[in-house]
Design a protein around this motif. Structure first.
Motif, PDB file in Angstrom:
ATOM      1  N   GLU A 245       0.827  -1.209   0.000  1.00 15.62           N
ATOM      2  CA  GLU A 245       0.000   0.000   0.000  1.00 15.62           C
ATOM      3  C   GLU A 245       0.860   1.258   0.000  1.00 15.62           C
ATOM      4  O   GLU A 245       0.526   2.256  -0.651  1.00 15.62           O
ATOM      5  N   ARG A 352      -5.885   0.853   5.164  1.00 18.46           N
ATOM      6  CA  ARG A 352      -5.810   0.311   3.805  1.00 18.46           C
ATOM      7  C   ARG A 352      -5.143  -1.059   3.781  1.00 18.46           C
ATOM      8  O   ARG A 352      -5.476  -1.910   2.957  1.00 18.46           O
ATOM      9  N   SER A 353      -4.198  -1.286   4.670  1.00 19.49           N
ATOM     10  CA  SER A 353      -3.454  -2.547   4.684  1.00 19.49           C
ATOM     11  C   SER A 353      -4.134  -3.614   5.517  1.00 19.49           C
ATOM     12  O   SER A 353      -3.770  -4.785   5.440  1.00 19.49           O
ATOM     13  N   THR A 358     -11.268  -1.081   9.549  1.00 19.96           N
ATOM     14  CA  THR A 358     -11.857   0.209   9.196  1.00 19.96           C
ATOM     15  C   THR A 358     -12.670   0.761  10.359  1.00 19.96           C
ATOM     16  O   THR A 358     -12.628   1.962  10.645  1.00 19.96           O
ATOM     17  N   LEU A 620     -10.285   5.196   3.029  1.00 20.10           N
ATOM     18  CA  LEU A 620      -9.637   4.102   3.760  1.00 20.10           C
ATOM     19  C   LEU A 620      -9.611   2.790   3.002  1.00 20.10           C
ATOM     20  O   LEU A 620      -8.996   1.822   3.458  1.00 20.10           O
ATOM     21  N   PRO A 622      -8.615  -0.201   0.479  1.00 14.38           N
ATOM     22  CA  PRO A 622      -7.319  -0.644  -0.060  1.00 14.38           C
ATOM     23  C   PRO A 622      -7.140  -0.222  -1.508  1.00 14.38           C
ATOM     24  O   PRO A 622      -8.108  -0.072  -2.258  1.00 14.38           O
ATOM     25  N   ARG A 623      -5.874  -0.047  -1.890  1.00 15.59           N
ATOM     26  CA  ARG A 623      -5.544   0.314  -3.266  1.00 15.59           C
ATOM     27  C   ARG A 623      -4.944  -0.847  -4.046  1.00 15.59           C
ATOM     28  O   ARG A 623      -4.840  -0.800  -5.257  1.00 15.59           O
TER      29      ARG A 623
END
Length: 636
Positions: A245, A352-353, A358, A620, A622-623
């Motif tokens: 991330e 995100r990781s 969340t 928030l 994840p990407r």
């Protein structure tokens, strides 16, 4: 950066050059490296021994002990920790004199024919890392002296260390040779040596976190017991996702490899500490960090925060913090960027990781916002002024935190940067975000450790390159001005409202169990430990107006023996008439305080605003997809 709790945030949860330095007060040293040899075999007794050879020419010489340490933002170099000191030339003792004002300076005269000064010193192991008979560390700034006026990036050093027999160690330093715990590290500069601590423990384990941005990452853990090292594959997988991330967020790295250094200590309790470095971070937390949901849950954001510092704080650094040596005072006025933006990044990357859930991220945000909104100190002290707290020195964490403020540039700046993120999203119809600023300002090309200083104007320009907006006024209103209320623009634009319920959130309940505290700042304006001792009181809150002092111990509530459960039942009883009577003892004297409160139980939560899109959820999210899970490998 060290944070003892939400009541007294540090700091904690540790630099570089490109600022002009003062003219050297001694001639430049002759060619040749310094040597630093540390004997850590007495680490279990909290003592380190060191021998330092400094090339020198005959004549006057002043050697200095590091004072202003990168990452700590204040004069935290503890010259008082020296418990033995000798200077020699050619094997003969040298007379020396400490400066009467700058007590970290030692003056001497190098005799004719000498080419170096040998320094022998003993120091108390750095207490910030909870040293014990099974855990310690080598903070190199503790075991070196160097010529006054020299730029630390120009001083070459050959470091080595003798480790305690059978102990594990880890560092981002490259090992040249290791023979039975006698470790020779590859030559480096004094700047990078101080930037590369060594952690030591009776037990250790290494976890491969994979390759990202063209280099490797690992998590190196040392502990006082084997049991503390039992991390699940699922838990370690979140740190692999953290690395991925961060790569997606910044797009480039500025280290040759990265090493998370984690110390697990039975004496840490609810305390924790972290210090950032270019290619590593040093972190310490409770021994049950991996083995208990509560033990690790409260401090899980620590490693993401310190990791984000490799970009925000180490690579890009305010000019006032990019000092040429460890004696120059640092200028902390941009810590709301250095630390505040990093606090936002740590919160962001943690969620995100999957390092934190969340929901925990949202509940933590609610708690931060409520705490900051209620403190009376914000009525006189702007956020910008809190950036100087670290420079006040070691005594800056004192009682009456809520009246004085302190390290609020961590949590409150998080809220400011969250709002900046929502502004960008609104102005661009969701096409751009703060992620675009982060990639352009902190990314670039993959490099090794380097420093690229900036000023506030550089930050404002980079934001304006993402979206045209009056960023100067935006930050002046939230950072420089006195704001009696906490900035909630980002929370509200994110699709939520700060609300209060009659029961604590699951995150707050966990925080109270972990820290052994009771948070009633949203009701009576007090925080207590689990024995009823008053840790913090808002002078303008109900209990403060009734005269309840710090360090008083609650004995009874409305005539019943005090317990946290009794207090909360009384507060929740909205049908009760009259004030809440608190019988308290302090210094052997008993007194009853009649506290006016009829608002019932009241604990912060973030309530979803259905009229707005869930922008916080999008921020928030994840990407990158989660990487595969692999097992840890044994430590050295």
């Amino acid at each position: 950066m060290r944070l003892l709790s939400r009541i007294v945030p540090l700091v904690l949860l540790a630099g570089c050059t490109p600022q002009a330095s003062a003219a050297p007060t001694t001639p430049p040293p002759p060619a040749g490296p310094m040597t630093v040899r540390v004997d850590a075999r007495d680490a279990a007794q909290m003592v380190l021994h060191a021998k330092v050879r400094v090339p020198a020419r005959p004549g006057p010489l002043t050697l200095v002990y590091p004072k202003w340490i990168p990452g700590h933002h204040g004069p935290v170099g503890r010259v008082a920790d020296i418990s033995g000191l000798r200077f020699l030339a050619g094997g003969q003792p040298l007379a020396w004199r400490r400066d009467s004002v700058e007590t970290s300076e030692f003056a001497m005269t190098v005799p004719a024919g000498a080419a170096a000064v040998d320094v022998e010193l003993d120091v108390v192991a750095d207490p910030r890392w909870f040293p014990s008979d099974g855990l310690s560390s080598i903070s190199w700034e503790q075991v070196v002296l160097y010529p006054k006026g020299a730029r630390v990036r120009d001083l070459r050093v050959e470091p080595s260390a003798q480790m305690p027999s059978g102990w594990r160690y880890a560092s981002s330093l490259q090992v040249a040779a290791d023979t039975a715990g006698a470790v020779n590290f590859r030559p480096t500069t004094l700047e990078m040596l101080v930037d590369s601590p060594v952690i030591l423990g009776r037990y250790g384990r290494s976890f491969d976190l994979g390759t990202a941005m063209g280099t490797t990452h690992s998590l190196e853990v040392v502990a006082e017991s084997k049991d503390a090292l039992q991390a699940s594959d699922a838990r370690i997988a979140t740190y692999r996702r953290l690395v991925a991330e961060a790569g997606a967020l910044f797009g480039a790295r500025h280290y040759d490899r990265y090493t998370f250094l984690l110390m697990l200590s039975g004496s840490a309790g609810a305390d924790f500490n972290g210090t950032e470095h270019h290619a590593s971070s040093q972190n310490v937390t409770a021994a049950n960090f991996f083995t208990s949901d509560d033990g690790g849950r409260y401090t899980r954001w620590l490693l993401p925060h310190e990791f984000a510092h490799s970009w925000c704080g180490k690579y890009r650094r305010p000019k006032g913090l990019a000092t040429p040596d460890y004696q120059q005072p640092m200028r902390n006025d941009l810590l709301w960027v250095y630390e505040g933006l990093t606090h936002y990044l740590g919160w962001l990357l943690s969620a995100r990781s999957g390092v934190v859930s969340t929901q925990d991220a949202l509940d933590d945000l609610a708690a931060m916002a409520a705490d900051l909104d209620a403190i009376p100190g914000r009525k006189w002290r702007p956020l910008a002024d809190t950036t100087f707290t670290a420079a006040f020195g070691a005594g800056s964490n004192r009682p009456w935190y809520s009246a004085q403020r302190g390290f609020d540039y961590y949590p409150e700046s998080l809220l400011v940067w969250l709002e900046a993120d929502t502004v960008i999203r609104q102005k661009t119809d969701g096409k751009r975000s703060l992620d675009d600023f982060l990639r352009s300002f902190f990314g670039g090309a993959n490099t090794g450790a380097e420093v690229k200083p900036y000023e506030l104007g550089d930050v404002l320009k980079a934001l304006s390159d993402v979206v045209s907006y009056d960023w100067k006024t935006f930050f002046e209103q939230r950072v420089s001005a006195i704001t009696p209320r906490v900035p909630l623009g980002g929370v509200e634009a994110g699709g939520y409202k700060l609300g209060y319920h009659d029961k604590p959130s699951d995150f707050q309940a966990m925080w109270e169990r972990t820290t052994h505290q009771l948070d009633e700042r949203s009701t009576l304006g007090v925080a207590l430990d689990d024995k009823g001792v008053v840790l913090d009181v808002h002078l303008d809150g109900p209990a403060g107006k009734a005269g309840l002092p710090l360090k008083a111990s609650l004995v009874a509530v409305n005539g019943r023996k005090y317990s946290p459960e009794v207090l909360r039942r009384v507060l929740a009883d909205t049908s009760a008439k009259g004030p809440v009577e608190l019988l308290a003892e302090r210094d052997g004297f008993f007194r009853t305080y009649r506290v006016a409160w009829g608002g019932g139980a009241r604990y912060p939560h973030l309530d979803r605003d259905p009229a707005k899109p869930d922008v916080l959820g999008a921020i928030l999210a994840p990407r990158v997809p989660p990487p595969s899970v692999t097992s840890g490998t044994p430590a050295r």
